[in-house]
Design a protein around this motif. Structure first.
Motif, PDB file in Angstrom:
ATOM      1  N   LEU A   2       3.760  -9.782   2.478  1.00  0.00           N
ATOM      2  CA  LEU A   2       3.591  -9.980   3.978  1.00  0.00           C
ATOM      3  C   LEU A   2       2.230 -10.717   4.380  1.00  0.00           C
ATOM      4  N   GLU A   3       1.250 -11.127   3.506  1.00  0.00           N
ATOM      5  CA  GLU A   3       0.143 -11.768   3.538  1.00  0.00           C
ATOM      6  C   GLU A   3       0.247 -13.146   3.323  1.00  0.00           C
ATOM      7  N   LYS A  12      -7.390  -7.484   3.939  1.00  0.00           N
ATOM      8  CA  LYS A  12      -6.175  -6.906   3.443  1.00  0.00           C
ATOM      9  C   LYS A  12      -5.363  -5.987   4.765  1.00  0.00           C
ATOM     10  N   HIS A  13      -5.035  -6.756   5.598  1.00  0.00           N
ATOM     11  CA  HIS A  13      -4.853  -6.206   6.927  1.00  0.00           C
ATOM     12  C   HIS A  13      -3.600  -5.103   6.992  1.00  0.00           C
ATOM     13  N   TRP A  14      -2.341  -5.212   6.242  1.00  0.00           N
ATOM     14  CA  TRP A  14      -1.549  -4.187   6.272  1.00  0.00           C
ATOM     15  C   TRP A  14      -2.099  -3.124   5.660  1.00  0.00           C
ATOM     16  N   LYS A  15      -2.877  -2.939   4.425  1.00  0.00           N
ATOM     17  CA  LYS A  15      -3.868  -1.930   3.997  1.00  0.00           C
ATOM     18  C   LYS A  15      -4.608  -1.315   5.175  1.00  0.00           C
ATOM     19  N   LEU A  17      -3.852  -1.213   8.423  1.00  0.00           N
ATOM     20  CA  LEU A  17      -2.957  -0.182   9.111  1.00  0.00           C
ATOM     21  C   LEU A  17      -2.431   1.003   8.577  1.00  0.00           C
ATOM     22  N   ILE A 175       4.284   2.537   6.350  1.00  0.00           N
ATOM     23  CA  ILE A 175       3.699   1.333   6.851  1.00  0.00           C
ATOM     24  C   ILE A 175       4.490   0.135   6.567  1.00  0.00           C
ATOM     25  N   ARG A 176       4.695  -0.040   5.371  1.00  0.00           N
ATOM     26  CA  ARG A 176       5.587  -1.207   4.822  1.00  0.00           C
ATOM     27  C   ARG A 176       6.884  -1.171   5.576  1.00  0.00           C
ATOM     28  N   LEU A 179       6.445  -2.272   9.210  1.00  0.00           N
ATOM     29  CA  LEU A 179       6.574  -3.612   9.191  1.00  0.00           C
ATOM     30  C   LEU A 179       7.535  -4.645   8.922  1.00  0.00           C
TER      31      LEU A 179
END
Length: 187
Positions: A2-3, A12-15, A17, A175-176, A179
């Motif tokens: 996703l990154e 590490k934006h998803w992390k 979140l 979260i994954r 997303l």
């Protein structure tokens, strides 16, 4: 993934979140919290992104606890200041841990030091979460970590209910999934 590769270099934006979700679940709020970011603050993408996201909330105070060779970089400190977020640099993990709602520990990664093994050895093992730290930690506070860990959190801390890092890792699945659903199916 996703990154994109640019984001992987600094953040590490998803992390982040996932970390915000975990803080909300564990502490029950994202406003009015004190958070210690501990370890490799210069190279740790998770702590940079978390600091950035924490700035979106009210009455947040961030403590940076790290060896001099891996202190938080000025770009994040300047950003926090521009958003009115109080931040403090400290070398006293025990004092900071006693004040915080969240202690976010990171590992010192050897690969970040290249040929400078002397700097790695200087930084590694300086801040360790052990029973002494847990004894000063507030009853409602939690320890978080992006995992995997080396020796920066002692194994005997794992059974303490305030050790949230395994629950944090499990939250990553949710979260994954969220997303991916958002990307594939839309809002």
């Amino acid at each position: 993934m996703l990154e994109n590769s640019h984001l992987q270099q600094k953040e590490k934006h998803w992390k982040a979140l996932l970390d915000m979700y975990t803080i909300q679940r564990e502490i029950g709020r994202l406003d009015d919290i004190e958070v210690a970011l501990v370890g490799d603050l210069a190279n740790g993408r998770t702590v940079r992104s978390l600091a950035y996201l924490l700035a979106k909330y009210n009455n947040v105070k961030i403590y940076f606890v790290g060896p001099d060779v891996v202190k938080m970089k000025d770009d994040i400190k300047n950003y926090l200041t521009s958003k009115g977020i109080e931040w403090v640099e400290s070398t006293d993990l025990m004092e900071v841990a006693s004040k915080c709602d969240v202690v976010y520990q990171t590992r010192i990664q050897r690969e970040r030091f290249g040929e400078r093994i002397d700097l790695y050895n200087e930084a590694r093992g300086k801040y360790i979460i052990d029973k002494k730290v847990m004894n000063v930690l507030q009853k409602h506070a939690v320890i978080m970590h992006p995992l995997p860990r080396l020796d920066e959190i002692m194994v005997d801390v794992d059974n303490d209910s305030r050790a949230a890092y395994f629950r944090q890792a499990k939250n990553g699945l949710y979260i994954r999934m969220a997303l991916l659903k958002l990307l594939l199916l839309g809002w």
